[in-house]
Write a protein that holds these residues in place. Structure first.
Motif, PDB file in Angstrom:
ATOM      1  N   ILE A  84       0.874  -1.171   0.000  1.00 56.83           N
ATOM      2  CA  ILE A  84       0.000   0.000   0.000  1.00 56.83           C
ATOM      3  C   ILE A  84       0.916   1.226   0.000  1.00 56.83           C
ATOM      4  N   SER A  85       0.975   1.888  -1.139  1.00 57.11           N
ATOM      5  CA  SER A  85       1.929   2.959  -1.366  1.00 57.11           C
ATOM      6  C   SER A  85       1.248   4.318  -1.314  1.00 57.11           C
ATOM      7  N   GLN A  86       1.549   5.073  -0.283  1.00 52.17           N
ATOM      8  CA  GLN A  86       1.025   6.424  -0.082  1.00 52.17           C
ATOM      9  C   GLN A  86      -0.505   6.475  -0.193  1.00 52.17           C
ATOM     10  N   ALA A  87      -1.153   5.460   0.365  1.00 55.07           N
ATOM     11  CA  ALA A  87      -2.611   5.416   0.359  1.00 55.07           C
ATOM     12  C   ALA A  87      -3.186   5.111   1.738  1.00 55.07           C
ATOM     13  N   LEU A  88      -2.355   4.630   2.677  1.00 55.84           N
ATOM     14  CA  LEU A  88      -2.870   4.252   3.988  1.00 55.84           C
ATOM     15  C   LEU A  88      -3.486   5.442   4.707  1.00 55.84           C
ATOM     16  N   GLN A  89      -2.935   6.633   4.478  1.00 52.00           N
ATOM     17  CA  GLN A  89      -3.456   7.827   5.153  1.00 52.00           C
ATOM     18  C   GLN A  89      -4.849   8.209   4.666  1.00 52.00           C
ATOM     19  N   ALA A  90      -5.296   7.610   3.556  1.00 49.56           N
ATOM     20  CA  ALA A  90      -6.637   7.885   3.037  1.00 49.56           C
ATOM     21  C   ALA A  90      -7.644   6.826   3.477  1.00 49.56           C
ATOM     22  N   MET A  91      -7.226   5.907   4.346  1.00 52.65           N
ATOM     23  CA  MET A  91      -8.079   4.809   4.787  1.00 52.65           C
ATOM     24  C   MET A  91      -8.583   5.033   6.212  1.00 52.65           C
ATOM     25  N   HIS A  92      -9.797   4.575   6.475  1.00 55.65           N
ATOM     26  CA  HIS A  92     -10.346   4.630   7.829  1.00 55.65           C
ATOM     27  C   HIS A  92      -9.932   3.403   8.647  1.00 55.65           C
ATOM     28  N   ALA A  93     -10.017   2.212   8.026  1.00 49.69           N
ATOM     29  CA  ALA A  93      -9.819   0.958   8.756  1.00 49.69           C
ATOM     30  C   ALA A  93      -8.343   0.562   8.766  1.00 49.69           C
ATOM     31  N   THR A  94      -7.511   1.401   9.351  1.00 44.07           N
ATOM     32  CA  THR A  94      -6.058   1.221   9.300  1.00 44.07           C
ATOM     33  C   THR A  94      -5.619  -0.130   9.864  1.00 44.07           C
TER      34      THR A  94
ATOM     35  N   GLU B  14       2.999 -12.784   2.597  1.00 45.94           N
ATOM     36  CA  GLU B  14       4.067 -13.124   3.533  1.00 45.94           C
ATOM     37  C   GLU B  14       4.675 -11.870   4.157  1.00 45.94           C
ATOM     38  N   GLU B  15       4.754 -10.792   3.379  1.00 44.09           N
ATOM     39  CA  GLU B  15       5.253  -9.515   3.871  1.00 44.09           C
ATOM     40  C   GLU B  15       4.378  -8.391   3.332  1.00 44.09           C
ATOM     41  N   ALA B  16       4.416  -7.267   4.047  1.00 44.10           N
ATOM     42  CA  ALA B  16       3.698  -6.070   3.609  1.00 44.10           C
ATOM     43  C   ALA B  16       4.703  -4.941   3.419  1.00 44.10           C
ATOM     44  N   VAL B  17       4.466  -4.120   2.418  1.00 46.23           N
ATOM     45  CA  VAL B  17       5.254  -2.915   2.184  1.00 46.23           C
ATOM     46  C   VAL B  17       4.310  -1.722   2.264  1.00 46.23           C
ATOM     47  N   VAL B  18       4.661  -0.776   3.114  1.00 43.43           N
ATOM     48  CA  VAL B  18       3.828   0.402   3.348  1.00 43.43           C
ATOM     49  C   VAL B  18       4.677   1.645   3.172  1.00 43.43           C
ATOM     50  N   SER B  19       4.148   2.629   2.454  1.00 44.02           N
ATOM     51  CA  SER B  19       4.810   3.936   2.421  1.00 44.02           C
ATOM     52  C   SER B  19       3.774   5.011   2.694  1.00 44.02           C
ATOM     53  N   PHE B  20       4.223   6.106   3.321  1.00 41.98           N
ATOM     54  CA  PHE B  20       3.299   7.191   3.659  1.00 41.98           C
ATOM     55  C   PHE B  20       4.070   8.477   3.916  1.00 41.98           C
ATOM     56  N   PRO B  21       3.412   9.620   3.744  1.00 40.07           N
ATOM     57  CA  PRO B  21       4.046  10.890   4.106  1.00 40.07           C
ATOM     58  C   PRO B  21       4.087  11.043   5.622  1.00 40.07           C
ATOM     59  N   ASN B  22       5.228  11.482   6.128  1.00 35.80           N
ATOM     60  CA  ASN B  22       5.417  11.649   7.567  1.00 35.80           C
ATOM     61  C   ASN B  22       4.925  13.035   7.987  1.00 35.80           C
ATOM     62  N   PHE B  23       3.844  13.064   8.748  1.00 34.76           N
ATOM     63  CA  PHE B  23       3.241  14.347   9.111  1.00 34.76           C
ATOM     64  C   PHE B  23       4.122  15.141  10.078  1.00 34.76           C
ATOM     65  N   ALA B  24       5.078  14.460  10.734  1.00 27.59           N
ATOM     66  CA  ALA B  24       5.964  15.151  11.678  1.00 27.59           C
ATOM     67  C   ALA B  24       7.208  15.721  11.006  1.00 27.59           C
ATOM     68  N   TYR B  25       7.271  15.647   9.696  1.00 24.63           N
ATOM     69  CA  TYR B  25       8.410  16.197   8.957  1.00 24.63           C
ATOM     70  C   TYR B  25       8.593  17.674   9.289  1.00 24.63           C
ATOM     71  N   ARG B  26       9.835  18.087   9.347  1.00 27.02           N
ATOM     72  CA  ARG B  26      10.198  19.436   9.772  1.00 27.02           C
ATOM     73  C   ARG B  26       9.386  20.526   9.058  1.00 27.02           C
ATOM     74  N   ALA B  27       9.257  20.429   7.730  1.00 18.81           N
ATOM     75  CA  ALA B  27       8.532  21.457   6.976  1.00 18.81           C
ATOM     76  C   ALA B  27       7.054  21.484   7.350  1.00 18.81           C
TER      77      ALA B  27
END
Length: 206
Positions: free
Chosen positions: A94-104, A116-129
């Motif tokens: 799930i690539s940059q889509a988990l943040q758009a889901m309710h049932a995390t 067997e494995e999961a790959v997740v990517s997401f924008p980090n809301f705590a990023y400095r900018a």
């Protein structure tokens, strides 16, 4: 991955795909959740010879998958993945889509049921900018968070630290974690502050 200059949109797309592809061995069975127009799965098929499916709810995105030659199933992943048997795939992405889901929690559990494995990517809301934007009284808008607050599809705003804690709560093993800044450079020093985009390789704890 970069010479230090900001990445163009196309270069950034390749960068995102390449990071994920590094975790996918050739010829694997892959399920891409919230796959959009199927470009990631097409990239994995062309670069790694993977086979698999994209899962998408948007009719327009499903048409994009068809144009990209990607096998796609139109379902709402919020309701689970009951149509797929246990360990049907080597990797669920799930690539940059988990943040758009309710049932995390449910989605993460289902990913590790069907793969067997999961790959997740997401924008980090705590990023400095992002912190700087909030300090100035505004919701952040950036390449990784490109929508204004009144039109964003995102329903969850979470951080690397938050996701680490959720994995611990759910008994999910973090097998590898990577963070990158806006220039596509890897971040090792305080990733929750300096990382704009996070990538995780997850598995079940023994």
């Amino acid at each position: 991955m970069s010479n230090g200059n900001p990445l163009t949109a196309i270069e950034r797309e390749r960068f995102d795909f390449a990071v994920i592809a590094n975790w996918i061995p050739p010829g694997e069975r892959v399920l891409d959740l919230g796959c959009g127009d199927g470009k990631l799965l097409r990239y994995l098929r062309e670069s790694k010879g993977v086979v698999g499916y994209g899962v998408e709810i948007s009719h327009e995105s499903v048409l994009g998958c068809i144009r990209n030659g990607v096998d796609v199933i139109q379902i709402d992943i919020e309701g689970g993945l009951s149509g797929f048997e246990n360990r049907s795939f080597n990797h669920a992405i799930i690539s940059q889509a988990l943040q758009a889901m309710h049932a995390t929690e449910r989605i993460l559990g289902e990913m590790l049921r069907v793969a067997e494995e999961a790959v997740v990517s997401f924008p980090n809301f705590a990023y400095r900018a992002n912190r700087e934007a909030i300090a100035q009284g505004h919701m952040p808008v950036s390449e990784n968070l490109p929508f204004e607050w009144y039109e964003t599809p995102n329903v969850r705003f979470f951080t690397i630290a938050d996701f680490d804690a959720l994995c611990d709560k759910l008994g999910i093993e973090i097998r590898e974690r990577l963070a990158f800044d806006d220039a596509g450079q890897p971040v090792t020093d305080e990733p929750n502050l300096n990382g704009s985009l996070a990538f995780y390789r997850l598995g079940r704890k023994a």
